[in-house]
Design a protein around this motif. Structure first.
Motif, PDB file in Angstrom:
ATOM      1  N   ALA A 327      45.914 -38.230   5.125  1.00 55.55           N
ATOM      2  CA  ALA A 327      47.408 -38.478   5.642  1.00 55.55           C
ATOM      3  C   ALA A 327      48.465 -38.312   4.720  1.00 55.55           C
ATOM      4  CB  ALA A 327      47.464 -39.685   6.120  1.00 55.55           C
ATOM      5  N   ILE A 328      47.899 -37.883   3.445  1.00 50.81           N
ATOM      6  CA  ILE A 328      49.125 -37.688   2.414  1.00 50.81           C
ATOM      7  C   ILE A 328      50.250 -36.672   2.872  1.00 50.81           C
ATOM      8  CG2 ILE A 328      49.530 -36.896   0.055  1.00 50.81           C
ATOM      9  CD1 ILE A 328      48.286 -39.489  -0.039  1.00 50.81           C
ATOM     10  N   HIS A 329      49.798 -35.551   3.615  1.00 51.48           N
ATOM     11  CA  HIS A 329      51.071 -34.610   3.701  1.00 51.48           C
ATOM     12  C   HIS A 329      51.525 -35.007   5.099  1.00 51.48           C
ATOM     13  CE1 HIS A 329      49.199 -32.338   0.710  1.00 51.48           C
ATOM     14  NE2 HIS A 329      47.697 -32.534   1.036  1.00 51.48           N
ATOM     15  N   MET A 330      51.280 -36.111   5.824  1.00 44.74           N
ATOM     16  CA  MET A 330      52.062 -36.509   6.831  1.00 44.74           C
ATOM     17  C   MET A 330      52.840 -37.922   6.446  1.00 44.74           C
ATOM     18  SD  MET A 330      49.407 -35.793   9.992  1.00 44.74           S
ATOM     19  CE  MET A 330      47.868 -36.715   9.098  1.00 44.74           C
ATOM     20  N   PRO A 331      53.847 -37.789   5.921  1.00 41.18           N
ATOM     21  CA  PRO A 331      54.599 -39.059   4.920  1.00 41.18           C
ATOM     22  C   PRO A 331      54.446 -40.206   6.192  1.00 41.18           C
ATOM     23  CG  PRO A 331      55.755 -36.938   4.432  1.00 41.18           C
ATOM     24  CD  PRO A 331      54.738 -36.445   5.519  1.00 41.18           C
ATOM     25  N   SER A 332      54.989 -40.030   7.319  1.00 43.40           N
ATOM     26  CA  SER A 332      55.140 -41.215   8.244  1.00 43.40           C
ATOM     27  C   SER A 332      53.699 -41.899   8.385  1.00 43.40           C
ATOM     28  CB  SER A 332      55.863 -40.909   9.579  1.00 43.40           C
ATOM     29  OG  SER A 332      57.039 -40.175   9.237  1.00 43.40           O
ATOM     30  N   VAL A 333      52.753 -41.022   8.716  1.00 50.48           N
ATOM     31  CA  VAL A 333      51.299 -41.567   8.799  1.00 50.48           C
ATOM     32  C   VAL A 333      51.071 -42.358   7.516  1.00 50.48           C
ATOM     33  CG1 VAL A 333      49.105 -41.435   9.457  1.00 50.48           C
ATOM     34  CG2 VAL A 333      50.854 -39.832  10.632  1.00 50.48           C
TER      35      VAL A 333
END
Length: 569
Positions: A327-333
């Motif tokens: 999930a690193i590349h989806m900051p909100s998640v």
């Protein structure tokens, strides 16, 4: 006559065991670390391991000592099972070397060894010289004990009772094996039992068949002690090596025992001297056993691994549960994952805080140690969270996500500081209280418990503020900070009143009591820090939280907040 002979015999055996102990302890003190290094370097293949086992055990004069050492290596996963089993095959050969040396008549050397050993032990300037002196004295005692055994058994030839007793005991080869195995287990030394058998065989108190059967029993018994003392039921890996060694020995004994009569006849023809015959058979048995099994160790190791599989690994309590790398590349998640992990860290801190007070009140040493171990978990979780959030911030974040990332790191740091205060301060106070057997007064203990409970409740509020960013709860948390300061002053005044009344419990725990209050207040300050980002985001803080009248006090007050908006009816 018979009882005197048996008493002298037991005294000679005791002296022999003590001599072996001195040799072993002297060698371990002089060369213990070097022997461990030799074993570590030799474990690359089974043949080097076999030679290392021979050399190390020849110096230690104890296959049991080598077995326990290798079992500890195996239990920690430092060695593979095949080379470890090869070391034990070599160790069994190593024990035969001292027996071979002592099978010759070298008792005249004993006085020289005593003299050299005494001079080295008393006047050796270096530790190595003293340890080698201990070894020389031990060898001298072993030679002297053999001389005593032979001198004791010589006149016993005229004691029919002794000869009849030994003949009865050693009348059957299987019984001889069991008796010698039990003696070896009790003495922790196959070498001592074989030397005793040699003395009996030399004086013709036992037949050649009985002597060889007793030697077989000594070899079998030497595999029992590492199994009983080195293996742990909680760690199957620590039991594979001693069980494998016992299987090797038992298989060898089972194979040789049916042919013990022709083997005894063969060795008797080669050397009619009973002592030499027993020593030669002892060495031949172990050499042949090593040569036969060194090529079969892979199958044995595989069998032992199947019979004693590794237990399922327990979950690492310090391992993060919610930090999803995908999930690193989806900051909100990713930030939601980090926040959830921070709450997990907070749960550990809450348990620490609860158990800290229990340890303080109950004087529980184990609980103090457990709280310290939990602080290590908190430290590792803090590092993991900071590293994860740092990776997230390398992505392109909007202002809100960037602010949230900083809030998560700040709260994780504050939780880590709380853990340090609990571990380094409160648990140090608990250890001091336990050491000196102090007890708080009844009123003091009640006050501390009430103060502690309020902090626990505020920690729960802090978790709610961290997740929901509820401004009203954040304001109540800051207001509670002022009220808690007032409560601390009140409890301190009550404690001073008890001191004025000369209460014995209050006098001896005065510094402890006040330090606990101080540390709990410090913990509460870290708890309240989570409220400021939520209040600042809502515009509920003055630009400078210190009023002019409060400059220099270093204390925040509830009036630093802007007025609450009116409630809707």
């Amino acid at each position: 006559m018979g009882s005197i002979v048996l008493l002298d015999l037991m005294g000679g055996v005791a002296l022999l065991l003590w001599g072996l102990h001195m040799v072993r302890s002297g060698i371990m003190r002089a060369f213990g670390s070097e022997l461990r290094q030799v074993l570590g370097r030799a474990l690359r293949n089974r043949f080097l391991a076999l030679l290392a086992g021979i050399g190390v055990t020849a110096l230690l004069q104890s296959s049991t000592a080598t077995g326990l050492l290798m079992t500890s290596f195996a239990a920690r996963g430092l060695i593979d099972l095949v080379p470890a089993l090869a070391v034990m095959l070599g160790a069994n050969i190593g024990t035969t070397l001292i027996v071979q040396a002592l099978s010759f008549d070298i008792s005249a050397v004993a006085p020289v060894l005593f003299l050299v050993g005494l001079l080295a032990f008393n006047f050796g300037g270096r530790r190595l010289a003293r340890d080698l002196g201990r070894v020389a004295i031990g060898l001298g005692l072993m030679l002297l004990s053999l001389h005593i055994l032979l001198d004791t058994l010589a006149p016993a030839e005229n004691a029919p009772g002794v000869r009849a007793l030994l003949a009865t005991i050693t009348g059957a080869p299987v019984l001889c094996v069991l008796i010698a195995a039990a003696l070896t287990w009790a003495a922790h030394s196959s070498a001592a039992v074989v030397l005793l058998v040699m003395s009996l065989a030399y004086s013709q108190f036992v037949s050649p068949v009985a002597a060889l059967a007793l030697v077989l029993g000594a070899n079998l018994g030497s595999a029992i002690n590492p199994l009983l003392e080195g293996g742990s039921s909680a760690n199957p890996a620590s039991r594979r090596l001693p069980i494998g060694n016992l299987i090797n020995r038992a298989a060898g004994v089972a194979f040789v025992l049916p042919f013990i009569q022709p083997i005894a006849d063969l060795f008797a023809r080669l050397d009619p001297n009973g002592a030499r015959m027993a020593a030669d058979f002892h060495m031949a048995f172990n050499v042949v056993l090593a040569l036969a099994f060194v090529f079969l160790l892979d199958g044995l190791a595989s069998l032992l691994t199947r019979l004693l599989p590794d237990p399922p690994k327990a979950a690492d309590p310090s391992a993060p549960l919610y930090l999803d790398e995908t999930a690193i590349h989806m900051p909100s998640v990713a930030l939601a994952c980090a926040a959830r992990e921070t709450l997990h860290m907070g749960d550990v801190v809450e348990r620490m805080l609860r158990q800290a007070m229990t340890a303080l009140m109950s004087n529980d040493r184990k609980l103090v140690a457990e709280v310290s171990r939990m602080d290590n978990i908190v430290d590792r979780l803090d590092e993991a969270i900071k590293l994860y959030v740092t990776k997230v911030t390398r992505e392109s974040l909007d202002d809100r996500d960037g602010q949230r990332a900083m809030e998560i790191i700040a709260f994780a740091i504050n939780l880590e500081h709380i853990g340090d205060i609990i571990d380094k301060n409160l648990m140090e106070l608990a250890s001091k209280k336990i050491k000196h057997k102090y007890e708080f007064s009844k009123e003091g203990a009640t006050e501390l418990a009430m103060f502690h409970q309020r902090i626990i409740e505020n920690l729960k509020l802090a978790f709610s503020v961290f997740i929901n960013e509820d401004v009203r709860i954040a304001r109540s948390l800051i207001a509670e900070k002022t009220q808690l300061r007032v409560a601390e002053l009140g409890y301190a005044e009550s404690h001073l009143a008890r001191l004025r009344d000369a209460r014995p419990e209050s006098i001896e725990t005065s510094s402890l009591h006040l330090d606990v209050l101080r540390d709990l207040k410090r913990i509460h300050s870290h708890i309240c820090s989570v409220a400021y980002p939520a209040l600042e985001a809502a515009g509920e803080l003055h630009p400078n939280r210190l009023k002019d009248s409060d400059v220099g006090t270093g204390q925040d007050t509830a009036s630093d907040l802007l007025p609450l908006p009116p409630r809707s009816s």
